[in-house]
Design a protein around this motif. Structure first.
Motif, mmCIF file in Angstrom:
data_model
loop_
_atom_site.group_PDB
_atom_site.id
_atom_site.type_symbol
_atom_site.label_atom_id
_atom_site.label_comp_id
_atom_site.label_asym_id
_atom_site.label_seq_id
_atom_site.Cartn_x
_atom_site.Cartn_y
_atom_site.Cartn_z
ATOM 1 N N GLU A 620 0.836 -1.208 0.000
ATOM 2 C CA GLU A 620 0.000 0.000 0.000
ATOM 3 C C GLU A 620 0.870 1.257 0.000
ATOM 4 O O GLU A 620 0.565 2.237 -0.692
ATOM 5 N N GLU A 621 1.975 1.228 0.779
ATOM 6 C CA GLU A 621 2.887 2.370 0.810
ATOM 7 C C GLU A 621 3.497 2.611 -0.571
ATOM 8 O O GLU A 621 3.609 3.760 -1.040
ATOM 9 N N LYS A 622 3.898 1.507 -1.228
ATOM 10 C CA LYS A 622 4.481 1.608 -2.564
ATOM 11 C C LYS A 622 3.446 2.150 -3.559
ATOM 12 O O LYS A 622 3.744 2.995 -4.408
ATOM 13 N N ARG A 623 2.180 1.655 -3.445
ATOM 14 C CA ARG A 623 1.106 2.121 -4.331
ATOM 15 C C ARG A 623 0.907 3.629 -4.196
ATOM 16 O O ARG A 623 0.813 4.361 -5.187
ATOM 17 N N ASP A 624 0.844 4.086 -2.944
ATOM 18 C CA ASP A 624 0.607 5.512 -2.706
ATOM 19 C C ASP A 624 1.738 6.367 -3.269
ATOM 20 O O ASP A 624 1.500 7.459 -3.816
ATOM 21 N N GLN A 625 2.970 5.882 -3.136
ATOM 22 C CA GLN A 625 4.115 6.614 -3.657
ATOM 23 C C GLN A 625 4.074 6.679 -5.183
ATOM 24 O O GLN A 625 4.303 7.738 -5.793
ATOM 25 N N ASP A 626 3.743 5.538 -5.824
ATOM 26 C CA ASP A 626 3.685 5.486 -7.285
ATOM 27 C C ASP A 626 2.537 6.340 -7.843
ATOM 28 O O ASP A 626 2.652 6.919 -8.929
ATOM 29 N N LEU A 627 1.408 6.389 -7.092
ATOM 30 C CA LEU A 627 0.260 7.184 -7.554
ATOM 31 C C LEU A 627 0.589 8.680 -7.587
ATOM 32 O O LEU A 627 0.038 9.429 -8.400
ATOM 33 N N LYS A 628 1.482 9.107 -6.698
ATOM 34 C CA LYS A 628 1.840 10.525 -6.650
ATOM 35 C C LYS A 628 2.543 10.977 -7.915
ATOM 36 O O LYS A 628 2.424 12.136 -8.331
ATOM 37 N N VAL A 629 3.283 10.067 -8.540
ATOM 38 C CA VAL A 629 4.055 10.450 -9.730
ATOM 39 C C VAL A 629 3.404 9.970 -11.024
ATOM 40 O O VAL A 629 3.892 10.267 -12.116
ATOM 41 N N ALA A 630 2.277 9.194 -10.902
ATOM 42 C CA ALA A 630 1.609 8.665 -12.100
ATOM 43 C C ALA A 630 0.983 9.807 -12.894
ATOM 44 O O ALA A 630 0.325 10.682 -12.331
ATOM 45 N N LYS A 631 1.177 9.784 -14.211
ATOM 46 C CA LYS A 631 0.679 10.854 -15.067
ATOM 47 C C LYS A 631 -0.591 10.458 -15.830
ATOM 48 O O LYS A 631 -1.454 11.285 -16.078
ATOM 49 N N SER A 632 -0.707 9.186 -16.215
ATOM 50 C CA SER A 632 -1.831 8.734 -17.040
ATOM 51 C C SER A 632 -2.705 7.757 -16.277
ATOM 52 O O SER A 632 -2.317 7.223 -15.229
ATOM 53 N N SER A 633 -3.895 7.512 -16.837
ATOM 54 C CA SER A 633 -4.799 6.535 -16.222
ATOM 55 C C SER A 633 -4.170 5.152 -16.204
ATOM 56 O O SER A 633 -4.298 4.397 -15.232
ATOM 57 N N ALA A 634 -3.483 4.814 -17.289
ATOM 58 C CA ALA A 634 -2.852 3.491 -17.376
ATOM 59 C C ALA A 634 -1.786 3.320 -16.301
ATOM 60 O O ALA A 634 -1.684 2.257 -15.663
ATOM 61 N N LYS A 636 -1.701 4.852 -13.433
ATOM 62 C CA LYS A 636 -2.369 4.780 -12.126
ATOM 63 C C LYS A 636 -2.893 3.372 -11.859
ATOM 64 O O LYS A 636 -2.806 2.855 -10.740
ATOM 65 N N ILE A 637 -3.430 2.735 -12.916
ATOM 66 C CA ILE A 637 -3.903 1.351 -12.774
ATOM 67 C C ILE A 637 -2.729 0.434 -12.471
ATOM 68 O O ILE A 637 -2.812 -0.446 -11.602
ATOM 69 N N GLU A 638 -1.646 0.655 -13.153
ATOM 70 C CA GLU A 638 -0.448 -0.169 -12.944
ATOM 71 C C GLU A 638 0.083 0.006 -11.526
ATOM 72 O O GLU A 638 0.531 -0.962 -10.889
ATOM 73 N N ALA A 639 0.026 1.238 -11.021
ATOM 74 C CA ALA A 639 0.526 1.515 -9.669
ATOM 75 C C ALA A 639 -0.273 0.768 -8.606
ATOM 76 O O ALA A 639 0.264 0.388 -7.559
ATOM 77 N N SER A 640 -1.573 0.546 -8.862
ATOM 78 C CA SER A 640 -2.449 -0.113 -7.880
ATOM 79 C C SER A 640 -2.470 -1.627 -8.021
ATOM 80 O O SER A 640 -2.998 -2.319 -7.146
ATOM 81 N N LYS A 641 -1.916 -2.150 -9.106
ATOM 82 C CA LYS A 641 -2.102 -3.565 -9.444
ATOM 83 C C LYS A 641 -1.562 -4.505 -8.368
ATOM 84 O O LYS A 641 -2.229 -5.454 -7.956
ATOM 85 N N GLU A 642 -0.349 -4.263 -7.881
ATOM 86 C CA GLU A 642 0.265 -5.189 -6.919
ATOM 87 C C GLU A 642 -0.558 -5.269 -5.636
ATOM 88 O O GLU A 642 -0.856 -6.364 -5.135
ATOM 89 N N PHE A 643 -0.950 -4.117 -5.106
ATOM 90 C CA PHE A 643 -1.726 -4.096 -3.861
ATOM 91 C C PHE A 643 -3.088 -4.761 -4.061
ATOM 92 O O PHE A 643 -3.528 -5.566 -3.242
ATOM 93 N N ASP A 644 -3.749 -4.441 -5.176
ATOM 94 C CA ASP A 644 -5.063 -5.026 -5.455
ATOM 95 C C ASP A 644 -4.974 -6.543 -5.599
ATOM 96 O O ASP A 644 -5.855 -7.279 -5.127
ATOM 97 N N THR A 645 -3.915 -7.022 -6.238
ATOM 98 C CA THR A 645 -3.746 -8.465 -6.425
ATOM 99 C C THR A 645 -3.565 -9.160 -5.081
ATOM 100 O O THR A 645 -4.132 -10.239 -4.843
ATOM 101 N N LEU A 646 -2.792 -8.555 -4.202
ATOM 102 C CA LEU A 646 -2.593 -9.136 -2.866
ATOM 103 C C LEU A 646 -3.913 -9.203 -2.094
ATOM 104 O O LEU A 646 -4.233 -10.209 -1.448
ATOM 105 N N VAL A 647 -4.700 -8.102 -2.158
ATOM 106 C CA VAL A 647 -5.995 -8.057 -1.456
ATOM 107 C C VAL A 647 -6.921 -9.147 -1.978
ATOM 108 O O VAL A 647 -7.531 -9.895 -1.200
ATOM 109 N N MET A 648 -7.020 -9.244 -3.311
ATOM 110 C CA MET A 648 -7.913 -10.248 -3.896
ATOM 111 C C MET A 648 -7.465 -11.658 -3.566
ATOM 112 O O MET A 648 -8.294 -12.563 -3.377
#
Length: 683
Positions: A620-634, A636-648
């Protein structure tokens, strides 16, 4: 020698006061005379509950007085109790009193007698007398510097006069109960009048000097002869209801239900009032059925839910349920078709435009603010569609029907048993019965009646709970019923299925959802937790309502169910496809809710191993850090993928349990549908 009585009618009540007319932008004129009455003269006033002996719903609404409130709050304000300091300044606002006519059974007469006008002279100048023969007459006095008034009477048309508004006289033919004639009915200030009457009877010396301000009002144009298609005049009951709502909606709400029922210009109030009226008139339902509908809850907030231990539903729930489901432009079009408004549109008039052409139906008609002239026609349309649906749900669906039957049988048996056995509380039996059937209040210090009521409710609830699941009395479930009906109507009406048949389908679906103690909605089901319930608490949200509606509609997936109605193959397929869609939406929302709930709570979820928790925290910490620098929708989705996969992955076992839970309800023939929905998105 016998004298000839010059005056044809004897008017035995007279008041002098200031005169006024309240009329704006074409509204029906409300005339009034501001005056006073001594504490002894208030005996001339009637409560709204005194004007009808017939058992009708309007009568039950008007008879509602909270006696405890009148005595505990108002009486103590006027005169302090023994030992308390009396307030130095005490004053009550004017009583609002309507002139009405009743017949020999105390029933309200809908219109005044046809009025006439007479112009005379006295020693001071011109006098203008208007008479509603045998009921009341009003005398106004001419004044060159007075106010221009247009008097309208049946026999003499319009007379424009200048009058002195500082003085006028009203004379009324007042009669006793069950004698045709006039009554002065308090439509605002009933609790004040009750308190004053009580003090006059029990503490006369304390109140003997009180002079009560009174505003006497009457609907001057509400005569048969002025009531025509071109100019609809309000009936006297409508006039009273409208004023009651207006004066009470601008102050603290005494009763949310009261205000809903007494309005005349919203479809919701027509639906609720007609539903209650039809229950009362139905020989197989009657007052016992109405007793199971909450319609006079005092607190506005409580009026929007089901609060009493013995009731099945509440008009506040029904009113808000209809408004939520049909408030959109699409919903208004749908409700118009449901009640057959379009087929009967020629019976309605919406006035003329600037070119003298008939206006078309406003887009927000008939939901609110429609003309009074439309009320009677709309009530008939509501009666033949929506009222039938509501009666069928709450007194035709087997679970509600049996609960009603238990109430009827249990109450009769309980009251008879108490009386026959000469129970210590038998004198309170009638008080308890009237409280349950007519909402008559039980005095706060009547411990005998309260004890007897508690005993009955214990016995009745034991029987009722054997057949009626707890969720059936939840506000959100009943709103979900209305939403499900709305969805089915939207699907089937364009395909030529009549409203009555749609209602039958919905009622069978409701029965199915409540079978086996509402198994599909059981709080312990894995597919329910996190989306309809959080633990033992039901989620009172719009999304939760949608989820319950989707589960009510789930049985549409079963061809055995749809074939019961002998629909064509085309309609059957439409229903099944609709069922699949609704179930897919349920499943997608369930996944979303469970995931969202887990993310909110995993940091304090100690059923997780500490290692798994740390892995999630790091992701989650890594996701939040990556989202801060994400420029495009794609990105942002990539930044959330690892955390979402772990949750699921962690929730996978919970999803499997939910799948099994849903599959068991759907049965072998339809369980395959569950396993085709992976990744389905919510709407």
């Amino acid at each position: 020698m016998r004298r000839t009585n010059i005056d044809k009618y004897k008017y035995n009540f007279e008041r002098v006061g200031s005169f006024g007319v309240f009329r704006s932008n074409g509204s029906a004129p409300v005339e009034f005379i501001m005056s006073t009455m001594s504490i002894d003269e208030i005996a001339n006033l009637s409560f709204a509950r005194d004007i009808s002996s017939g058992l009708n719903f309007d009568y039950l609404i008007q008879r509602d007085i909270d006696q405890d409130r009148a005595l505990s709050e108002i009486s103590r304000y006027i005169t302090s109790t023994e030992g308390d300091i009396q307030k130095e300044v005490v004053f009550l606002p004017p009583l609002l009193v309507a002139v009405v006519e009743t017949d020999t059974e105390n029933n309200l007469v809908n219109y005044y007698p046809d009025s006439n006008f007479d112009e005379n002279q006295d020693e001071y100048g011109e006098t203008y007398l208007r008479e509603w023969p045998g009921l009341f007459k009003v005398t106004n006095f001419g004044s060159k510097s007075g106010v221009d008034i247009s008097f309208v009477t049946v026999e003499h048309g319009i007379s424009d006069k200048k009058i002195d508004i500082g003085q006028a006289k009203i004379e009324v033919y007042l009669t006793k109960k069950k004698v045709r004639g006039g009554k002065l009915v308090v439509i605002d200030g009933q609790h004040r009048l009750y308190a004053l009457e009580h003090l006059r009877a029990h503490s006369y010396s304390k109140v003997k000097d009180i002079v009560v301000p009174v505003c006497i009002i009457y609907a001057a144009n509400s005569c048969h002869g002025l009531n025509n298609d071109a100019d609809i005049q309000p009936s006297i009951p409508s006039f009273m209801r409208s004023l009651f709502v207006d004066v009470n909606s601008t102050v603290e709400r005494v009763s949310g239900h009261f205000l809903t029922l007494l309005q005349d210009n919203t479809l919701g109030s027509i639906i609720c009032r007609d539903f209650c009226n039809e229950l009362l008139k139905d020989p197989e339902l009657g007052v016992n059925a109405l007793a199971l509908v909450e319609w006079n809850t005092k607190n506005h907030k409580e009026s929007l839910t089901i609060t009493r231990e013995h009731t099945l539903t509440s008009i506040g729930v029904l009113n808000s349920g209809f408004e939520e489901s049909f408030k959109s432009d699409s919903g208004i079009k749908l409700i118009s078709d449901v009640i057959g408004l379009r087929d009967n549109i020629n019976e309605f008039s919406f006035g003329l435009d600037e070119y003298n052409q008939e206006n078309v139906m406003p887009k927000d008609f008939p939901w609110r603010d429609f003309s009074l002239q439309h009320k009677e026609k709309l009530t008939k349309l509501v009666n033949s569609s929506i009222t039938i649906f509501l009666k069928r749900v709450f007194f035709g669906v087997k679970h509600y029907e049996i609960a009603f039957n238990y109430f009827t049988i249990d109450l009769d048996r309980f009251i008879n048993k108490v009386i026959e056995n000469r129970d210590p509380h038998c004198e309170s039996a009638e008080v308890v019965k009237c409280h349950l059937l007519f909402n008559d209040p039980i005095s706060g210090d009547d411990k005998s009646a309260k004890s007897l009521l508690a005993r009955f409710l214990d016995e009745y609830k034991q029987h009722r709970d054997e057949i009626l699941p707890e969720i059936a009395r939840k506000t959100i479930y009943q709103k979900a019923i209305i939403e499900s009906w709305c969805k089915l109507l939207e699907l089937l009406i364009p395909r030529g299925i009549p409203v009555d048949t749609v209602s039958e389908v919905l009622c069978k679906l409701v029965e199915s959802s409540l079978d086996d103690n509402a198994a599909i909605l059981n709080v312990n089901n894995p597919h329910i937790q996190g989306t309809v319930f959080d633990g033992s608490r039901i989620k009172v949200t719009k999304e939760s309502k949608k989820q319950i509606s989707r589960l009510i509609l789930l049985k549409l997936l079963d061809l055995k169910f749809t074939r019961y109605f002998n629909f064509t193959d085309v309609i059957e397929n439409a229903l099944v496809n609709f069922g699949v869609k609704e179930f897919s939406l349920y499943y997608g929302r369930m996944i979303k809710d469970k995931k969202s709930n887990f993310i909110k709570t995993y940091k304090s979820n100690f059923s997780l191993s500490s290692y798994d928790r740390e892995i999630l925290l790091a992701a989650e910490e890594k996701r939040d850090q990556d989202l801060k620098v994400a420029k495009s929708s794609a990105s942002k989705i990539e930044a959330s993928k690892e955390f979402d996969t772990l949750v699921m992955g962690i929730l996978n076992t919970e999803f499997e349990l939910a799948d099994k839970s849903l599959s068991s309800y759907l049965g072998e023939d339809n369980s395959w549908i569950v396993y085709t929905l992976n990744g389905f998105e919510d709407e």
